[in-house]
Design a protein around this motif. Structure first.
Motif, PDB file in Angstrom:
ATOM      1  N   PRO A  42       0.820  -1.226   0.000  1.00 28.31           N
ATOM      2  CA  PRO A  42       0.000   0.000   0.000  1.00 28.31           C
ATOM      3  C   PRO A  42       0.845   1.263   0.000  1.00 28.31           C
ATOM      4  O   PRO A  42       0.518   2.228  -0.694  1.00 28.31           O
ATOM      5  CB  PRO A  42      -0.820  -0.138   1.290  1.00 28.31           C
ATOM      6  CG  PRO A  42      -0.909  -1.601   1.533  1.00 28.31           C
ATOM      7  CD  PRO A  42       0.396  -2.167   1.050  1.00 28.31           C
ATOM      8  N   VAL A  43       1.939   1.282   0.764  1.00 29.63           N
ATOM      9  CA  VAL A  43       2.783   2.479   0.815  1.00 29.63           C
ATOM     10  C   VAL A  43       3.451   2.728  -0.530  1.00 29.63           C
ATOM     11  O   VAL A  43       3.596   3.876  -0.959  1.00 29.63           O
ATOM     12  CB  VAL A  43       3.832   2.354   1.942  1.00 29.63           C
ATOM     13  CG1 VAL A  43       4.805   1.209   1.665  1.00 29.63           C
ATOM     14  CG2 VAL A  43       4.593   3.657   2.111  1.00 29.63           C
ATOM     15  N   PHE A  96       0.897   4.192  -2.899  1.00 29.50           N
ATOM     16  CA  PHE A  96       0.640   5.598  -2.568  1.00 29.50           C
ATOM     17  C   PHE A  96       1.716   6.493  -3.181  1.00 29.50           C
ATOM     18  O   PHE A  96       1.411   7.520  -3.804  1.00 29.50           O
ATOM     19  CB  PHE A  96       0.608   5.782  -1.052  1.00 29.50           C
ATOM     20  CG  PHE A  96       0.569   7.225  -0.624  1.00 29.50           C
ATOM     21  CD1 PHE A  96      -0.621   7.936  -0.640  1.00 29.50           C
ATOM     22  CD2 PHE A  96       1.725   7.882  -0.231  1.00 29.50           C
ATOM     23  CE1 PHE A  96      -0.658   9.278  -0.264  1.00 29.50           C
ATOM     24  CE2 PHE A  96       1.700   9.221   0.151  1.00 29.50           C
ATOM     25  CZ  PHE A  96       0.511   9.914   0.128  1.00 29.50           C
ATOM     26  N   LYS A 151       6.592   3.008  11.311  1.00 30.59           N
ATOM     27  CA  LYS A 151       5.546   3.506  12.195  1.00 30.59           C
ATOM     28  C   LYS A 151       6.132   3.873  13.561  1.00 30.59           C
ATOM     29  O   LYS A 151       7.027   3.217  14.069  1.00 30.59           O
ATOM     30  CB  LYS A 151       4.477   2.431  12.356  1.00 30.59           C
ATOM     31  CG  LYS A 151       3.277   2.862  13.167  1.00 30.59           C
ATOM     32  CD  LYS A 151       2.291   1.722  13.307  1.00 30.59           C
ATOM     33  CE  LYS A 151       1.115   2.130  14.175  1.00 30.59           C
ATOM     34  NZ  LYS A 151       0.161   1.014  14.380  1.00 30.59           N
ATOM     35  N   TYR A 173       0.554  10.065   4.729  1.00 31.79           N
ATOM     36  CA  TYR A 173       0.038   8.692   4.605  1.00 31.79           C
ATOM     37  C   TYR A 173       0.485   7.898   5.824  1.00 31.79           C
ATOM     38  O   TYR A 173       1.571   8.132   6.365  1.00 31.79           O
ATOM     39  CB  TYR A 173       0.564   8.039   3.321  1.00 31.79           C
ATOM     40  CG  TYR A 173       0.266   6.558   3.229  1.00 31.79           C
ATOM     41  CD1 TYR A 173      -0.923   6.103   2.673  1.00 31.79           C
ATOM     42  CD2 TYR A 173       1.183   5.620   3.709  1.00 31.79           C
ATOM     43  CE1 TYR A 173      -1.198   4.742   2.594  1.00 31.79           C
ATOM     44  CE2 TYR A 173       0.911   4.263   3.625  1.00 31.79           C
ATOM     45  CZ  TYR A 173      -0.278   3.829   3.075  1.00 31.79           C
ATOM     46  OH  TYR A 173      -0.543   2.487   3.005  1.00 31.79           O
ATOM     47  N   ARG A 174      -0.366   6.947   6.229  1.00 32.93           N
ATOM     48  CA  ARG A 174      -0.016   6.087   7.359  1.00 32.93           C
ATOM     49  C   ARG A 174      -0.709   4.738   7.196  1.00 32.93           C
ATOM     50  O   ARG A 174      -1.877   4.666   6.801  1.00 32.93           O
ATOM     51  CB  ARG A 174      -0.454   6.737   8.673  1.00 32.93           C
ATOM     52  CG  ARG A 174      -0.198   5.894   9.929  1.00 32.93           C
ATOM     53  CD  ARG A 174      -0.852   6.529  11.140  1.00 32.93           C
ATOM     54  NE  ARG A 174      -0.179   7.762  11.519  1.00 32.93           N
ATOM     55  CZ  ARG A 174       0.714   7.830  12.505  1.00 32.93           C
ATOM     56  NH1 ARG A 174       1.032   6.740  13.184  1.00 32.93           N
ATOM     57  NH2 ARG A 174       1.270   8.988  12.810  1.00 32.93           N
ATOM     58  N   ASP A 175       0.012   3.656   7.472  1.00 33.09           N
ATOM     59  CA  ASP A 175      -0.605   2.335   7.568  1.00 33.09           C
ATOM     60  C   ASP A 175      -0.031   1.633   8.793  1.00 33.09           C
ATOM     61  O   ASP A 175       0.569   2.283   9.655  1.00 33.09           O
ATOM     62  CB  ASP A 175      -0.418   1.522   6.276  1.00 33.09           C
ATOM     63  CG  ASP A 175       1.047   1.293   5.911  1.00 33.09           C
ATOM     64  OD1 ASP A 175       1.897   1.276   6.832  1.00 33.09           O
ATOM     65  OD2 ASP A 175       1.355   1.111   4.726  1.00 33.09           O
ATOM     66  N   ASP A 176      -0.196   0.328   8.874  1.00 36.50           N
ATOM     67  CA  ASP A 176       0.223  -0.375  10.086  1.00 36.50           C
ATOM     68  C   ASP A 176       1.734  -0.562  10.183  1.00 36.50           C
ATOM     69  O   ASP A 176       2.241  -0.997  11.222  1.00 36.50           O
ATOM     70  CB  ASP A 176      -0.466  -1.733  10.192  1.00 36.50           C
ATOM     71  CG  ASP A 176      -0.166  -2.623   8.984  1.00 36.50           C
ATOM     72  OD1 ASP A 176       0.283  -2.093   7.942  1.00 36.50           O
ATOM     73  OD2 ASP A 176      -0.379  -3.841   9.083  1.00 36.50           O
ATOM     74  N   LYS A 177       2.475  -0.215   9.116  1.00 37.04           N
ATOM     75  CA  LYS A 177       3.929  -0.382   9.145  1.00 37.04           C
ATOM     76  C   LYS A 177       4.694   0.879   8.785  1.00 37.04           C
ATOM     77  O   LYS A 177       5.843   1.037   9.190  1.00 37.04           O
ATOM     78  CB  LYS A 177       4.340  -1.511   8.189  1.00 37.04           C
ATOM     79  CG  LYS A 177       3.895  -2.890   8.625  1.00 37.04           C
ATOM     80  CD  LYS A 177       4.415  -3.951   7.662  1.00 37.04           C
ATOM     81  CE  LYS A 177       3.994  -5.342   8.124  1.00 37.04           C
ATOM     82  NZ  LYS A 177       4.482  -6.393   7.188  1.00 37.04           N
ATOM     83  N   HIS A 178       4.123   1.766   7.993  1.00 36.80           N
ATOM     84  CA  HIS A 178       4.864   2.916   7.462  1.00 36.80           C
ATOM     85  C   HIS A 178       4.106   4.223   7.684  1.00 36.80           C
ATOM     86  O   HIS A 178       2.889   4.243   7.758  1.00 36.80           O
ATOM     87  CB  HIS A 178       5.114   2.748   5.955  1.00 36.80           C
ATOM     88  CG  HIS A 178       5.847   1.504   5.590  1.00 36.80           C
ATOM     89  ND1 HIS A 178       5.203   0.343   5.255  1.00 36.80           N
ATOM     90  CD2 HIS A 178       7.181   1.245   5.515  1.00 36.80           C
ATOM     91  CE1 HIS A 178       6.095  -0.587   4.973  1.00 36.80           C
ATOM     92  NE2 HIS A 178       7.296  -0.074   5.128  1.00 36.80           N
ATOM     93  N   ILE A 179       4.891   5.304   7.730  1.00 34.96           N
ATOM     94  CA  ILE A 179       4.353   6.657   7.677  1.00 34.96           C
ATOM     95  C   ILE A 179       5.094   7.390   6.560  1.00 34.96           C
ATOM     96  O   ILE A 179       6.315   7.254   6.433  1.00 34.96           O
ATOM     97  CB  ILE A 179       4.539   7.422   9.000  1.00 34.96           C
ATOM     98  CG1 ILE A 179       3.964   6.636  10.176  1.00 34.96           C
ATOM     99  CG2 ILE A 179       3.874   8.785   8.929  1.00 34.96           C
ATOM    100  CD1 ILE A 179       4.193   7.300  11.517  1.00 34.96           C
TER     101      ILE A 179
END
Length: 245
Positions: A55-56, A59, A145, A167-173
């Motif tokens: 996902p990152v 994006f 993260k 952007y943010r997910d469960d592993k990256h910002i």
């Protein structure tokens, strides 16, 4: 040797009408074992293993496809090339020496400490690293993260206000670098350089507004004056850029 010997003994002892079946079983077992052995190395050659769609990553690709903005901290440079994501760092035994000289000077390295390797990774911290990123158009910075990008990459908290979470997910910002210099645009002011040494000197000047001032190697055949307009990227690939101006 033991396996072939055992197979030969069994083949000689079984009934003739079963020998053909036995041979097919041996051939099938051999191909299965070769396939199993080869599949272990697919992680080094199969795109679905080596270049996973995250996902990152999606994006970054979507956000930079119209700006050509570079990214820092996402992945190794050679993988970025495959993903069509631009980075500063290089992984190429033939990257131009002038590229290395430019990167070294932007980071404040002296001639004696310049990198002489096929890979090029940024090693500066603080203002030298931030200025290098700004000048070379690093639009997005990726970090794990719950980490602070300013203290993690720049070893200083002075730059946190220049980075905005995008952007943010469960592993990256992903943070957008608010002070980066766009990789293309319209310019109404310029400086003339007499060569590489002079250009590097100009780039090293504090306060030089590279968002609005273009450095050229020779005098342009026209006089620059303020105007209005836009430059929009229509399409791009590894060899071609098409703009509407």
């Amino acid at each position: 040797i033991l396996a072939f010997s055992f197979t030969g003994i069994v083949y000689s002892l079984i009934n003739n009408k079963f020998k053909t079946i036995f041979l097919f079983l041996i051939i099938g077992l051999t191909f299965f074992d070769l396939f199993r052995f080869g599949y272990r190395f697919l992680t080094f050659s199969n795109e679905k293993f080596l270049y996973k769609e995250l996902p990152v990553t999606n994006f970054i690709k979507e956000e930079t496809k119209s700006s050509l903005g570079r990214v820092y901290g996402l992945t190794e440079p050679e993988i970025g090339t495959y993903l069509n994501i631009y980075s500063i760092e290089t992984y190429n035994p033939l990257y131009p020496e002038r590229t290395g000289v430019l990167l070294d000077n932007l980071q404040g390295k002296t001639k004696e400490k310049r990198t002489a390797d096929n890979k090029y990774f940024l090693t500066a911290t603080g203002n030298n690293l931030k200025r290098t990123m700004d000048i070379l158009g690093v639009e997005y910075i990726v970090i794990g993260k719950d980490k602070n990008p300013s203290s993690e990459y720049f070893k200083s908290d002075n730059f946190i206000e220049e980075l905005k979470e995008a952007y943010r997910d469960d592993k990256h910002i992903v943070y957008k670098n608010l002070t980066y210099v766009p990789r293309f645009g319209l310019y109404y002011d310029g400086l003339i350089s007499s060569g590489d040494t002079k250009t590097l000197e100009l780039l090293g000047r504090e306060g030089l507004d590279l968002k609005n001032i273009l450095i050229t190697d020779e005098k342009l055949p026209i006089e620059l004056s303020n105007g209005t307009g836009s430059a929009r990227l229509i399409s791009s690939d590894l060899n071609t850029l098409n703009f509407e101006v």
